[in-house]
Scaffold this motif. Structure first.
Motif, PDB file in Angstrom:
ATOM      1  N   HIS A 116      -5.949 -11.628  -5.338  1.00 35.22           N
ATOM      2  CA  HIS A 116      -6.411 -10.360  -4.779  1.00 35.22           C
ATOM      3  C   HIS A 116      -5.368  -9.271  -4.998  1.00 35.22           C
ATOM      4  O   HIS A 116      -5.673  -8.186  -5.507  1.00 35.22           O
ATOM      5  CB  HIS A 116      -6.698 -10.563  -3.288  1.00 35.22           C
ATOM      6  N   ARG A 117      -4.119  -9.550  -4.641  1.00 39.18           N
ATOM      7  CA  ARG A 117      -3.040  -8.558  -4.767  1.00 39.18           C
ATOM      8  C   ARG A 117      -2.765  -8.224  -6.229  1.00 39.18           C
ATOM      9  O   ARG A 117      -2.566  -7.061  -6.579  1.00 39.18           O
ATOM     10  CB  ARG A 117      -1.755  -9.054  -4.107  1.00 39.18           C
ATOM     11  N   ASP A 118      -2.765  -9.235  -7.094  1.00 41.97           N
ATOM     12  CA  ASP A 118      -2.514  -9.006  -8.523  1.00 41.97           C
ATOM     13  C   ASP A 118      -3.597  -8.136  -9.150  1.00 41.97           C
ATOM     14  O   ASP A 118      -3.307  -7.250  -9.956  1.00 41.97           O
ATOM     15  CB  ASP A 118      -2.428 -10.335  -9.286  1.00 41.97           C
ATOM     16  N   VAL A 119      -4.852  -8.398  -8.808  1.00 43.34           N
ATOM     17  CA  VAL A 119      -5.952  -7.610  -9.366  1.00 43.34           C
ATOM     18  C   VAL A 119      -5.847  -6.157  -8.904  1.00 43.34           C
ATOM     19  O   VAL A 119      -5.959  -5.232  -9.719  1.00 43.34           O
ATOM     20  CB  VAL A 119      -7.319  -8.218  -8.985  1.00 43.34           C
ATOM     21  N   ILE A 120      -5.612  -5.946  -7.633  1.00 38.19           N
ATOM     22  CA  ILE A 120      -5.496  -4.584  -7.120  1.00 38.19           C
ATOM     23  C   ILE A 120      -4.354  -3.856  -7.841  1.00 38.19           C
ATOM     24  O   ILE A 120      -4.524  -2.734  -8.322  1.00 38.19           O
ATOM     25  CB  ILE A 120      -5.274  -4.572  -5.599  1.00 38.19           C
ATOM     26  N   ALA A 121      -3.198  -4.491  -7.914  1.00 34.29           N
ATOM     27  CA  ALA A 121      -2.055  -3.868  -8.566  1.00 34.29           C
ATOM     28  C   ALA A 121      -2.344  -3.582 -10.038  1.00 34.29           C
ATOM     29  O   ALA A 121      -2.041  -2.499 -10.538  1.00 34.29           O
ATOM     30  CB  ALA A 121      -0.816  -4.766  -8.432  1.00 34.29           C
ATOM     31  N   GLY A 122      -2.964  -4.549 -10.712  1.00 38.81           N
ATOM     32  CA  GLY A 122      -3.246  -4.367 -12.131  1.00 38.81           C
ATOM     33  C   GLY A 122      -4.224  -3.238 -12.397  1.00 38.81           C
ATOM     34  O   GLY A 122      -4.009  -2.420 -13.294  1.00 38.81           O
ATOM     35  N   VAL A 123      -5.285  -3.181 -11.629  1.00 39.94           N
ATOM     36  CA  VAL A 123      -6.290  -2.135 -11.847  1.00 39.94           C
ATOM     37  C   VAL A 123      -5.735  -0.765 -11.470  1.00 39.94           C
ATOM     38  O   VAL A 123      -5.876   0.200 -12.228  1.00 39.94           O
ATOM     39  CB  VAL A 123      -7.588  -2.432 -11.068  1.00 39.94           C
ATOM     40  N   LEU A 124      -5.103  -0.654 -10.319  1.00 36.49           N
ATOM     41  CA  LEU A 124      -4.620   0.649  -9.881  1.00 36.49           C
ATOM     42  C   LEU A 124      -3.440   1.138 -10.701  1.00 36.49           C
ATOM     43  O   LEU A 124      -3.284   2.340 -10.913  1.00 36.49           O
ATOM     44  CB  LEU A 124      -4.279   0.621  -8.391  1.00 36.49           C
ATOM     45  N   THR A 125      -2.613   0.226 -11.190  1.00 33.01           N
ATOM     46  CA  THR A 125      -1.480   0.617 -12.031  1.00 33.01           C
ATOM     47  C   THR A 125      -1.958   1.152 -13.374  1.00 33.01           C
ATOM     48  O   THR A 125      -1.343   2.036 -13.945  1.00 33.01           O
ATOM     49  CB  THR A 125      -0.544  -0.589 -12.257  1.00 33.01           C
ATOM     50  N   HIS A 126      -3.059   0.617 -13.863  1.00 37.72           N
ATOM     51  CA  HIS A 126      -3.569   1.011 -15.174  1.00 37.72           C
ATOM     52  C   HIS A 126      -4.727   1.998 -15.104  1.00 37.72           C
ATOM     53  O   HIS A 126      -5.390   2.235 -16.097  1.00 37.72           O
ATOM     54  CB  HIS A 126      -3.990  -0.225 -15.968  1.00 37.72           C
ATOM     55  N   ALA A 127      -4.943   2.595 -13.935  1.00 37.22           N
ATOM     56  CA  ALA A 127      -6.027   3.584 -13.792  1.00 37.22           C
ATOM     57  C   ALA A 127      -5.661   4.837 -14.586  1.00 37.22           C
ATOM     58  O   ALA A 127      -4.500   5.234 -14.614  1.00 37.22           O
ATOM     59  CB  ALA A 127      -6.235   3.930 -12.328  1.00 37.22           C
ATOM     60  N   PRO A 128      -6.637   5.446 -15.239  1.00 35.72           N
ATOM     61  CA  PRO A 128      -6.355   6.689 -15.979  1.00 35.72           C
ATOM     62  C   PRO A 128      -5.817   7.774 -15.055  1.00 35.72           C
ATOM     63  O   PRO A 128      -6.096   7.779 -13.859  1.00 35.72           O
ATOM     64  CB  PRO A 128      -7.723   7.097 -16.530  1.00 35.72           C
TER      65      PRO A 128
END
Length: 131
Positions: A116-128
């Motif tokens: 859960h934490r990894d997905v959130i970090a990955g998506v939000l870190t790579h958001a345009p």
């Protein structure tokens, strides 16, 4: 301080909605594939795990996870069938129902939380930019 224009507010809202959709989609995929959980399943387990007593009144849990009573009831039924939660009557109000996290539910939550934490970090870190 100047007020944001309605166009700016709409752009901000759309960026927020796009980020939310991206995170939810990625969470559904990863939590489902790795742990057999949906986003709402995980959110219920998370709220119960965070509670000192590992339980919530059903109505309070529905409010906390932004589900209707009927939607939460169906979700709890699914989680009960897999042994992750239990329902019990509230001692002081026989109409009230408590939802309690089981030991199996604690283990599943502990296994799924890093995903859960990894997905959130990955998506939000790579958001345009602008999202």
């Amino acid at each position: 301080m100047t007020e944001p224009s309605s166009e700016q507010m709409v752009r901000t809202w759309r960026a927020l909605a796009a980020s939310h959709a991206a995170v939810c989609s990625a969470l559904e995929r990863e939590l489902g594939e790795r742990h057999g959980l949906g986003v709402s399943d995980f959110e219920v387990l998370e709220r119960l795990a965070e509670s000192e007593s590992h339980q919530f009144r059903a109505q309070e849990l529905a409010d906390a996870v932004h589900l209707s009573q009927s939607a939460l009831s169906r979700l709890i039924s699914r989680l009960e069938k897999t042994g992750l939660v239990e329902r019990c009557l509230c001692g002081e109000d026989r109409r009230g129902i408590y939802v309690t996290l089981t030991e199996a539910g604690r283990r599943r939550h502990a296994e799924a939380a890093p995903t859960h934490r990894d997905v959130i970090a990955g998506v939000l870190t790579h958001a345009p930019a602008g999202q």
